[in-house]
Motif scaffolding. Structure first.
Motif, mmCIF file in Angstrom:
data_model
loop_
_atom_site.group_PDB
_atom_site.id
_atom_site.type_symbol
_atom_site.label_atom_id
_atom_site.label_comp_id
_atom_site.label_asym_id
_atom_site.label_seq_id
_atom_site.Cartn_x
_atom_site.Cartn_y
_atom_site.Cartn_z
ATOM 1 N N TYR A 19 27.515 53.035 6.050
ATOM 2 C CA TYR A 19 26.685 51.826 6.050
ATOM 3 C C TYR A 19 27.310 50.657 5.282
ATOM 4 O O TYR A 19 27.324 49.538 5.769
ATOM 5 N N THR A 20 27.788 50.906 4.063
ATOM 6 C CA THR A 20 28.414 49.841 3.287
ATOM 7 C C THR A 20 29.726 50.342 2.701
ATOM 8 O O THR A 20 29.880 51.533 2.414
ATOM 9 N N ALA A 21 30.663 49.425 2.519
ATOM 10 C CA ALA A 21 32.007 49.795 2.081
ATOM 11 C C ALA A 21 32.010 50.370 0.663
ATOM 12 O O ALA A 21 31.218 49.968 -0.200
ATOM 13 N N VAL A 22 32.910 51.318 0.443
ATOM 14 C CA VAL A 22 33.189 51.888 -0.880
ATOM 15 C C VAL A 22 34.697 51.853 -1.047
ATOM 16 O O VAL A 22 35.428 52.333 -0.173
ATOM 17 N N ASP A 23 35.184 51.285 -2.161
ATOM 18 C CA ASP A 23 36.636 51.215 -2.314
ATOM 19 C C ASP A 23 37.194 52.536 -2.831
ATOM 20 O O ASP A 23 36.448 53.421 -3.279
ATOM 21 N N GLU A 24 38.499 52.673 -2.766
ATOM 22 C CA GLU A 24 39.135 53.945 -3.099
ATOM 23 C C GLU A 24 38.903 54.343 -4.548
ATOM 24 O O GLU A 24 38.698 55.525 -4.859
ATOM 25 N N ASP A 25 38.954 53.380 -5.466
ATOM 26 C CA ASP A 25 38.746 53.710 -6.878
ATOM 27 C C ASP A 25 37.330 54.228 -7.114
ATOM 28 O O ASP A 25 37.127 55.192 -7.864
ATOM 29 N N ALA A 26 36.361 53.596 -6.481
ATOM 30 C CA ALA A 26 34.978 54.042 -6.633
ATOM 31 C C ALA A 26 34.787 55.432 -6.027
ATOM 32 O O ALA A 26 34.064 56.271 -6.582
ATOM 33 N N ALA A 27 35.428 55.676 -4.900
ATOM 34 C CA ALA A 27 35.336 56.991 -4.274
ATOM 35 C C ALA A 27 35.908 58.067 -5.194
ATOM 36 O O ALA A 27 35.291 59.135 -5.384
ATOM 37 N N ALA A 28 37.072 57.802 -5.783
ATOM 38 C CA ALA A 28 37.694 58.772 -6.680
ATOM 39 C C ALA A 28 36.830 59.010 -7.910
ATOM 40 O O ALA A 28 36.660 60.154 -8.370
ATOM 41 N N ALA A 29 36.268 57.937 -8.456
ATOM 42 C CA ALA A 29 35.421 58.075 -9.636
ATOM 43 C C ALA A 29 34.163 58.881 -9.327
ATOM 44 O O ALA A 29 33.670 59.633 -10.184
ATOM 45 N N THR A 30 33.662 58.756 -8.119
ATOM 46 C CA THR A 30 32.467 59.505 -7.721
ATOM 47 C C THR A 30 32.762 60.997 -7.636
ATOM 48 O O THR A 30 31.976 61.828 -8.109
ATOM 49 N N VAL A 31 33.904 61.350 -7.058
ATOM 50 C CA VAL A 31 34.290 62.767 -7.009
ATOM 51 C C VAL A 31 34.527 63.294 -8.421
ATOM 52 O O VAL A 31 34.127 64.420 -8.760
ATOM 53 N N ASP A 32 35.162 62.498 -9.277
ATOM 54 C CA ASP A 32 35.389 62.912 -10.666
ATOM 55 C C ASP A 32 34.063 63.167 -11.379
ATOM 56 O O ASP A 32 33.927 64.135 -12.141
ATOM 57 N N ALA A 33 33.088 62.301 -11.148
ATOM 58 C CA ALA A 33 31.783 62.478 -11.769
ATOM 59 C C ALA A 33 31.105 63.750 -11.273
ATOM 60 O O ALA A 33 30.445 64.461 -12.043
ATOM 61 N N ALA A 34 31.268 64.055 -9.989
ATOM 62 C CA ALA A 34 30.702 65.288 -9.446
ATOM 63 C C ALA A 34 31.323 66.508 -10.116
ATOM 64 O O ALA A 34 30.625 67.461 -10.474
ATOM 65 N N TRP A 35 32.627 66.469 -10.282
ATOM 66 C CA TRP A 35 33.303 67.591 -10.945
ATOM 67 C C TRP A 35 32.781 67.753 -12.371
ATOM 68 O O TRP A 35 32.473 68.863 -12.813
ATOM 69 N N ALA A 36 32.644 66.639 -13.087
ATOM 70 C CA ALA A 36 32.163 66.684 -14.471
ATOM 71 C C ALA A 36 30.734 67.219 -14.541
ATOM 72 O O ALA A 36 30.340 67.841 -15.535
ATOM 73 N N ALA A 37 29.959 66.998 -13.476
ATOM 74 C CA ALA A 37 28.572 67.476 -13.438
ATOM 75 C C ALA A 37 28.462 68.930 -13.022
ATOM 76 O O ALA A 37 27.355 69.468 -12.938
#
Length: 323
Positions: A19-37
Motif C-alpha cells: 500500500y505505501t512505500a517502505v525504504d530499505e533501511d526501515a525494512a531492515a530495522a523492522t526485521v531487527d526489531a522482530a529478532w530483538a522481540a
C-alpha cells in the motif's frame, strides 16, 4: 511438522511496500526489531512486492545464525520480467513493475519458483514452502502442485510443505487429499470470525496438519482499540454488521482491562492446532507494539465472557510453541 515456530510470526509483505512505500533501511530495522522481540518465524512470498520482500528479508537475516530461525515462502506464481514500466500493475505494492506474476502450478513451475526464491533470499533452503492462494485452481493444485511440493520435501529441499489461503474450505480439501504438513489460514480464524473452526480444523486434526493463523486483525479492523468505521475489512469497506460486532468485542475487552488488538492477537493461539500468529509489520514500532500485546496477559474472565455472550466459540486453551 518438526519445526518450532515462534508464537508471533513476522509477515514480510509490508516491508515490500504494501500500500505505501517502505525504504530499505526501515525494512531492515523492522526485521531487527522482530529478532530483538524474540520472533524466529519469518514468512514471505514472491508475490510480495514482486520479489522485494524476499530480497529485503534475506538481507536482514543474512548475519543471523541460520539454525535459529524458520523461513517460509510460497509458490504458484512465477515472476516474469516486464518492460511496461510504472508501478506494480497487478498488486497493491508501492514498487516498480519490473516483473509480472504468472500462475504456474506445474512441477517445473513449483521447482523454478523455489529456486528463484532461494536466489532472492540468499539462502540454500527454506523451511516451509506454501502453495499460495490456490483456491481457484484446486484441481490443478492437487494434480501437479501438491505432488511437486511433496517431492521437494522428500528430497530434503524443504522441511515442510503446505498451502496458504483465506478460503478455509479450499484448505480443508487440500489437507484431506494432499498430505500437507501445515496450512496458513488468513482471516478465517480470528476473534471476529471463526469459519475455519468447522470448515478446516477437523481435517487438520485428522491429518495431523499444523495451522498458522494470519490476518488476525481482519485486514486492520481489529488492529486498533476502537474499531474505525473508515477502516478496512477484507481489504475493503467495513460492512455495518461487521463493525457492530467488532465494537461489541472491543467493549467486552475494555470491561476486562484489555484492548481489542491484544485479544485479537492472543485469541487464535488459544487453539491447540495453531502454532503461530503471523502479523504483517512495517516498522519497529509496530513490532514492539505487537510483541507487547502478545506478552500482556489478559484476565481469564475475558475469554469466558466472550464465550458467554456468544461472541466467540468455546475453545480450550492450547499451548503454542514458544519463541
Amino acid at each position: 511438522m518438526e519445526l518450532t515456530l515462534s508464537r508471533l510470526g513476522f509477515g514480510a509483505a509490508p516491508i515490500a511496500g504494501l500500500y505505501t512505500a517502505v525504504d530499505e533501511d526501515a525494512a531492515a530495522a523492522t526485521v531487527d526489531a522482530a529478532w530483538a522481540a524474540g520472533v524466529r518465524y519469518f514468512d514471505t512470498a514472491p508475490h510480495y512486492g514482486l520479489g522485494v520482500s524476499e530480497r529485503r528479508l534475506g538481507a536482514a537475516l543474512a548475519h543471523r545464525p541460520r539454525a535459529e530461525y524458520v523461513v517460509s515462502t510460497k509458490a504458484g506464481r512465477l515472476l516474469v520480467p516486464d518492460d511496461r514500466g510504472g508501478a506494480d500493475h497487478e498488486g497493491s505494492f508501492a514498487v516498480a513493475a519490473t516483473h509480472r506474476r504468472v500462475w504456474d502450478l506445474s512441477r517445473d513451475g513449483i521447482r523454478r519458483s523455489l529456486d528463484d526464491s532461494l536466489t532472492r533470499l540468499g539462502l540454500d533452503h527454506v523451511d516451509v514452502l506454501y502453495l499460495h492462494d490456490p483456491e481457484d485452481r484446486l484441481d490443478e493444485a492437487l494434480a501437479t502442485a501438491v505432488p511437486a511440493l511433496a517431492e521437494l520435501r522428500d528430497e530434503g529441499a524443504v522441511t515442510a510443505v503446505g498451502a496458504g489461503s483465506k478460503d478455509a474450505a479450499a484448505l480443508a480439501r487440500l489437507v484431506s487429499d494432499g498430505g500437507l504438513d501445515v496450512v496458513m489460514v488468513a482471516g478465517r480464524y480470528t476473534l471476529l470470525e471463526q469459519p475455519a473452526l468447522t470448515e478446516l480444523f477437523p481435517a487438520c486434526t485428522a491429518a495431523g496438519t499444523a495451522v498458522v493463523a494470519a490476518g488476525v486483525y481482519n485486514s486492520g479492523l481489529l488492529a486498533a482499540p476502537e474499531p474505525d468505521p473508515a477502516g478496512t475489512y477484507e481489504y475493503g469497506v467495513v460492512p455495518p454488521e461487521v463493525l457492530a460486532r467488532a465494537r461489541d468485542l472491543a467493549a467486552v475487552c475494555a470491561d476486562h482491562d484489555a484492548v481489542l488488538p491484544q485479544a485479537a492477537l492472543q485469541f487464535p493461539l488459544r487453539h491447540p492446532l495453531v502454532r503461530s500468529a503471523v502479523v504483517g509489520m512495517r516498522s519497529p514500532a509496530e513490532v514492539r507494539q505487537n510483541a507487547a500485546w502478545l506478552d500482556a496477559a489478559v484476565a481469564p474472565g475475558l475469554w469466558a465472557d466472550l464465550e458467554a455472550r456468544g461472541l466467540t466459540p468455546v475453545v480450550g486453551a492450547g499451548a503454542a510453541a514458544a519463541p
